[in-house]
Design a protein around this motif. Structure first.
Motif, PDB file in Angstrom:
ATOM      1  N   VAL A  17      15.509 -39.562  -1.479  1.00  0.00           N
ATOM      2  CA  VAL A  17      16.603 -39.422  -2.453  1.00  0.00           C
ATOM      3  C   VAL A  17      16.064 -39.207  -3.859  1.00  0.00           C
ATOM      4  O   VAL A  17      16.746 -39.511  -4.854  1.00  0.00           O
ATOM      5  CB  VAL A  17      17.534 -40.666  -2.431  1.00  0.00           C
ATOM      6  CG1 VAL A  17      18.292 -40.737  -1.129  1.00  0.00           C
ATOM      7  CG2 VAL A  17      16.750 -41.939  -2.698  1.00  0.00           C
ATOM      8  N   GLY A  18      14.844 -38.682  -3.995  1.00  0.00           N
ATOM      9  CA  GLY A  18      14.241 -38.459  -5.307  1.00  0.00           C
ATOM     10  C   GLY A  18      15.091 -37.619  -6.236  1.00  0.00           C
ATOM     11  O   GLY A  18      15.260 -37.971  -7.422  1.00  0.00           O
ATOM     12  N   PRO A  19      15.653 -36.472  -5.781  1.00  0.00           N
ATOM     13  CA  PRO A  19      16.485 -35.652  -6.688  1.00  0.00           C
ATOM     14  C   PRO A  19      17.676 -36.416  -7.264  1.00  0.00           C
ATOM     15  O   PRO A  19      18.044 -36.226  -8.422  1.00  0.00           O
ATOM     16  CB  PRO A  19      16.921 -34.497  -5.800  1.00  0.00           C
ATOM     17  CG  PRO A  19      15.859 -34.396  -4.760  1.00  0.00           C
ATOM     18  CD  PRO A  19      15.440 -35.790  -4.473  1.00  0.00           C
ATOM     19  N   VAL A  20      18.285 -37.275  -6.448  1.00  0.00           N
ATOM     20  CA  VAL A  20      19.424 -38.066  -6.949  1.00  0.00           C
ATOM     21  C   VAL A  20      18.971 -39.035  -8.028  1.00  0.00           C
ATOM     22  O   VAL A  20      19.624 -39.223  -9.062  1.00  0.00           O
ATOM     23  CB  VAL A  20      20.121 -38.800  -5.787  1.00  0.00           C
ATOM     24  CG1 VAL A  20      21.215 -39.736  -6.321  1.00  0.00           C
ATOM     25  CG2 VAL A  20      20.711 -37.815  -4.795  1.00  0.00           C
ATOM     26  N   LEU A  21      17.821 -39.672  -7.787  1.00  0.00           N
ATOM     27  CA  LEU A  21      17.291 -40.614  -8.781  1.00  0.00           C
ATOM     28  C   LEU A  21      16.967 -39.899 -10.086  1.00  0.00           C
ATOM     29  O   LEU A  21      17.229 -40.430 -11.184  1.00  0.00           O
ATOM     30  CB  LEU A  21      16.052 -41.313  -8.221  1.00  0.00           C
ATOM     31  CG  LEU A  21      16.266 -42.185  -6.969  1.00  0.00           C
ATOM     32  CD1 LEU A  21      14.936 -42.769  -6.495  1.00  0.00           C
ATOM     33  CD2 LEU A  21      17.253 -43.302  -7.247  1.00  0.00           C
ATOM     34  N   ASP A  22      16.401 -38.701  -9.966  1.00  0.00           N
ATOM     35  CA  ASP A  22      16.053 -37.940 -11.184  1.00  0.00           C
ATOM     36  C   ASP A  22      17.314 -37.559 -11.962  1.00  0.00           C
ATOM     37  O   ASP A  22      17.338 -37.610 -13.203  1.00  0.00           O
ATOM     38  CB  ASP A  22      15.262 -36.693 -10.807  1.00  0.00           C
ATOM     39  CG  ASP A  22      13.889 -37.034 -10.237  1.00  0.00           C
ATOM     40  OD1 ASP A  22      13.415 -38.161 -10.524  1.00  0.00           O
ATOM     41  OD2 ASP A  22      13.301 -36.203  -9.521  1.00  0.00           O
ATOM     42  N   TRP A  23      18.342 -37.102 -11.210  1.00  0.00           N
ATOM     43  CA  TRP A  23      19.585 -36.742 -11.888  1.00  0.00           C
ATOM     44  C   TRP A  23      20.158 -37.956 -12.668  1.00  0.00           C
ATOM     45  O   TRP A  23      20.562 -37.832 -13.826  1.00  0.00           O
ATOM     46  CB  TRP A  23      20.594 -36.244 -10.857  1.00  0.00           C
ATOM     47  CG  TRP A  23      21.967 -35.994 -11.454  1.00  0.00           C
ATOM     48  CD1 TRP A  23      22.967 -36.898 -11.591  1.00  0.00           C
ATOM     49  CD2 TRP A  23      22.453 -34.783 -12.003  1.00  0.00           C
ATOM     50  NE1 TRP A  23      24.060 -36.333 -12.182  1.00  0.00           N
ATOM     51  CE2 TRP A  23      23.766 -35.007 -12.460  1.00  0.00           C
ATOM     52  CE3 TRP A  23      21.906 -33.485 -12.140  1.00  0.00           C
ATOM     53  CZ2 TRP A  23      24.545 -34.027 -13.044  1.00  0.00           C
ATOM     54  CZ3 TRP A  23      22.711 -32.526 -12.734  1.00  0.00           C
ATOM     55  CH2 TRP A  23      23.991 -32.798 -13.183  1.00  0.00           C
ATOM     56  N   ASP A  24      20.195 -39.104 -12.016  1.00  0.00           N
ATOM     57  CA  ASP A  24      20.738 -40.306 -12.681  1.00  0.00           C
ATOM     58  C   ASP A  24      19.902 -40.679 -13.895  1.00  0.00           C
ATOM     59  O   ASP A  24      20.431 -41.188 -14.894  1.00  0.00           O
ATOM     60  CB  ASP A  24      20.788 -41.480 -11.705  1.00  0.00           C
ATOM     61  CG  ASP A  24      21.994 -41.401 -10.774  1.00  0.00           C
ATOM     62  OD1 ASP A  24      22.863 -40.545 -11.019  1.00  0.00           O
ATOM     63  OD2 ASP A  24      22.083 -42.204  -9.824  1.00  0.00           O
ATOM     64  N   ALA A  25      18.594 -40.462 -13.820  1.00  0.00           N
ATOM     65  CA  ALA A  25      17.737 -40.802 -14.953  1.00  0.00           C
ATOM     66  C   ALA A  25      18.037 -39.927 -16.154  1.00  0.00           C
ATOM     67  O   ALA A  25      17.909 -40.358 -17.305  1.00  0.00           O
ATOM     68  CB  ALA A  25      16.273 -40.670 -14.549  1.00  0.00           C
ATOM     69  N   GLU A  26      18.461 -38.659 -15.909  1.00  0.00           N
ATOM     70  CA  GLU A  26      18.719 -37.730 -17.009  1.00  0.00           C
ATOM     71  C   GLU A  26      20.173 -37.745 -17.457  1.00  0.00           C
ATOM     72  O   GLU A  26      20.471 -37.319 -18.577  1.00  0.00           O
ATOM     73  CB  GLU A  26      18.342 -36.306 -16.582  1.00  0.00           C
ATOM     74  CG  GLU A  26      16.862 -36.137 -16.304  1.00  0.00           C
ATOM     75  CD  GLU A  26      16.539 -34.725 -15.808  1.00  0.00           C
ATOM     76  OE1 GLU A  26      17.484 -33.905 -15.732  1.00  0.00           O
ATOM     77  OE2 GLU A  26      15.369 -34.462 -15.484  1.00  0.00           O
ATOM     78  N   HIS A  27      21.068 -38.199 -16.609  1.00  0.00           N
ATOM     79  CA  HIS A  27      22.494 -38.145 -16.940  1.00  0.00           C
ATOM     80  C   HIS A  27      23.081 -39.572 -16.992  1.00  0.00           C
ATOM     81  O   HIS A  27      22.404 -40.498 -17.424  1.00  0.00           O
ATOM     82  CB  HIS A  27      23.226 -37.277 -15.915  1.00  0.00           C
ATOM     83  CG  HIS A  27      22.759 -35.845 -15.929  1.00  0.00           C
ATOM     84  ND1 HIS A  27      21.613 -35.415 -15.257  1.00  0.00           N
ATOM     85  CD2 HIS A  27      23.275 -34.739 -16.545  1.00  0.00           C
ATOM     86  CE1 HIS A  27      21.433 -34.121 -15.463  1.00  0.00           C
ATOM     87  NE2 HIS A  27      22.438 -33.680 -16.251  1.00  0.00           N
ATOM     88  N   ALA A  28      24.286 -39.730 -16.549  1.00  0.00           N
ATOM     89  CA  ALA A  28      24.998 -41.008 -16.719  1.00  0.00           C
ATOM     90  C   ALA A  28      24.604 -42.066 -15.703  1.00  0.00           C
ATOM     91  O   ALA A  28      25.049 -43.206 -15.791  1.00  0.00           O
ATOM     92  CB  ALA A  28      26.502 -40.779 -16.657  1.00  0.00           C
ATOM     93  N   GLY A  29      23.800 -41.706 -14.711  1.00  0.00           N
ATOM     94  CA  GLY A  29      23.391 -42.691 -13.720  1.00  0.00           C
ATOM     95  C   GLY A  29      24.500 -43.094 -12.788  1.00  0.00           C
ATOM     96  O   GLY A  29      24.650 -44.269 -12.449  1.00  0.00           O
TER      97      GLY A  29
END
Length: 604
Positions: free
Chosen positions: A525-537
């Motif tokens: 689930v790395g892409p999901v974690l990265d997205w949350d780190a850059e956006h609203a989580g």
């Protein structure tokens, strides 16, 4: 002129009689002029006889009062007797005695006879007012034939009203003298206008002299009795003080011996109870309530022994501002005075000293044991081997410590937690932000429950304890228990006693070697974690809720308090990030495990 013997004898009898006697038959043979001279002579003889008879009665009364004075028992009764005799002999309507107060310079009517007005007994005459004050100031008899017309002394309205209510008109007052000091005034009064004769003044003065002796004697006896009572009280107080000092000395000796011989606080309470013959209870801070708590708080602020109700006293055991406990003294056969109170205060100081000494010794021992535990959990094999040797040197048998318990305790309570577990034995210390204990209990579940109960009681706060059996490697078992303690709050477990075996999957995943778990989560689930780190989580929580609610967008939206369309938009974004086929069974299983592990890894 010669008179027959019978006539002379009759004339002498008439002269000695108490009442007038008809002399006509005795003087019938005399010339009128001679009869008149004889009659006048008889009357003079009878007056002289009356005076002598009256004087004899007066002297008899004075002698009688003198004899009663010599047998003085009841002052008030004797004063009443003197006033009664003066009343009978002087023959006035009212007789009374007033006592003089040197301090206020007032006169107070003390004894009366013949009065009818209820306000007269106990009447107070202010200083400088009335006939009584004139007697006091002049130190001589004073009288008036008509009180209402008296001008030689100022009138007082209250006195005038009382005199009028009694109906008194003429008054005679004579001073009661003790040396040059006036101690009272004796009064004779009539309800008719009357001019007092010198004989009446002299007679009343004689009774006043006797009354003065009575009053002065009464005062001297009262002073003597008061002095004797004060002496007895002083001797009693001295004896009690000496006894108290002996008890204090005994306690001091016992307490000194306790300090030198390594006694403890309980020994101090016993020694104090023996010396003061009372019950002494050593209280810890958890046993303070009601009146005792209030008394201990007062003692804590003042540093003194304070009454705690029902004959009890409490004194705080202090080390600076820190309250270590209290001594409660319940009074027994010895009355608590200043010496006993001070003795209790000194005993509290000794108790604090011994408690600090004992705590310092325990602290030093536990510090050594804590260092020993830290070495046993070290990654350095040399330190671990050295710890085993040191444990044997201190008589600690490591082979008898079968279980390791890790307790999750807030940082500010860890010191108190370690101190609370000292009594249980074994090894206790802090390691990796946790409290770790090695115990002789063979069952790790029982060990975890025992530690949990001790800490709950001591800290009065939720505590999570994890027990593990001490098997091959102590350090691995401690890390596994620590990892379990870190993960359990994310599962809603915050106040419980558990074992690593009960949560074996989590222990296996988050125990030693958990770096592999992080790589697995990243790969799934790395892409999901990265997205949350850059956006609203928001994607990972949404994905977790979606999986927990059987992949139902409606239930997920309801659980997250979102609109269904918002959830669908997020799921679309997740599908874009994870790629096609992420909901296939095999891949969905790995996504589910990765999401759960990611959420647990983020827990504190």
């Amino acid at each position: 002129m010669g008179l027959p013997v019978e006539v002379v004898a009759g004339l002498l009898d008439a002269a000695a009689a108490e009442q007038d006697t008809d002399l006509t038959h005795l003087l019938a043979d005399l010339e009128p002029a001679d009869a008149a001279r004889v009659t006048a002579g008889v009357r003079r003889l009878r007056a002289t006889s009356d005076r002598l008879r009256r004087r004899g009665q007066e002297l008899a009364a004075l002698f009688s009062s003198a004899r009663e004075l010599a047998q003085l028992r009841d002052v008030d009764e004797l004063l009443a007797r003197l006033v009664e005799r003066a009343h009978d002999l002087v023959g006035t309507d009212v007789t009374y005695l007033s006592e003089f107060d040197v301090g206020s310079r007032e006169l107070r009517v003390r004894t009366t006879l013949g009065t009818v007005a209820p306000t007269f007994p106990g009447l107070r005459v202010p200083a400088g007012m009335g006939l009584a004050s004139q007697v006091v100031e002049s130190r001589r008899p004073c009288w008036t034939a008509r009180y209402s017309a008296m001008t030689q002394a100022p009138h007082d309205q209250g006195i005038d009203e009382t005199v009028a209510a009694e109906g008194l008109i003429s008054l005679l007052g004579v001073p009661l003298l003790a040396g040059d000091e006036v101690i009272g005034v004796l009064f004779a009064a009539n309800r008719v206008e009357h001019a007092f004769s010198p004989e009446e003044i002299s007679l009343l003065s004689a009774f006043a002299d006797h009354a003065a002796v009575v009053l002065q004697t009464a005062r001297l006896l009262a002073r003597a009795n008061a002095a004797a009572d004060e002496t007895r009280r002083a001797y009693g107080e001295l004896a009690r003080h000496v006894e108290a000092m002996e008890r204090a000395s005994e306690v001091h000796g016992d307490l000194t011996a306790l300090v030198l011989q390594g006694g403890d606080a309980a020994d101090v309470a016993s020694a104090l109870g023996r010396a003061l013959r009372c019950r002494v209870t050593l209280l810890d801070t958890a046993r303070l309530d009601g009146a005792v708590r209030e008394a201990v708080e007062q003692s804590r602020r003042s540093g003194r022994c304070v009454a705690a109700g029902a004959g009890a006293f409490a004194v705080a055991v202090l080390a600076g501002p820190a309250l270590l406990g209290a001594l409660l003294l319940e009074q027994g056969t010895v009355e608590f005075g200043p010496v006993e109170i001070r003795t209790a205060e000194r005993a509290a100081q000794i108790t604090a000293l011994l408690s600090l000494k004992q705590d310092a010794m325990i602290e030093a021992e536990q510090r050594v044991r804590g260092d020993l535990l830290a070495d046993l959990l070290s990654t350095d094999q040399d330190r671990r081997d050295g710890a085993g040797a040191r444990a044997r040197a201190r008589g600690i048998r490591l082979d008898e410590l079968h279980s390791v318990v890790v307790a999750a305790v807030p940082a500010e309570l860890r010191r108190d937690a370690v101190r609370a577990l000292r009594r249980a034995g074994g090894l206790v210390g802090e390691h990796a932000d946790r409290v770790v204990m090695l115990t002789g209990e063979e069952d790790p579940a029982a060990a975890a429950r025992a530690v949990h109960a001790d800490l709950n009681r001591a800290l009065a706060a939720p505590v999570l304890t994890v027990g593990a059996a001490r098997e091959a490697d102590l350090r691995d078992q401690a890390e596994a228990a620590g990892a379990c303690a870190r993960i359990l709050p994310a599962l809603g477990v915050t106040d419980a006693a558990v074992t690593t075996d009960e949560y074996l999957p989590y222990t296996a995943l988050f125990g030693p070697g958990e770096a592999r778990v992080a790589r697995f989560v990243r790969s799934v689930v790395g892409p999901v974690l990265d997205w949350d780190a850059e956006h609203a989580g928001t994607l990972l929580p949404t994905l977790a809720a979606y999986l927990d609610h059987r992949m139902s967008p409606v239930n997920t939206a309801r659980a997250l308090h979102l609109h269904k369309n918002t959830v669908l938009q997020r799921l679309d974004r997740i599908g874009e990030l994870l790629g096609e086929g992420w909901q296939n069974p095999d891949r969905l299983f790995r996504v589910t495990v990765a999401v759960r592990l990611a959420r647990l890894a983020d827990s504190p």
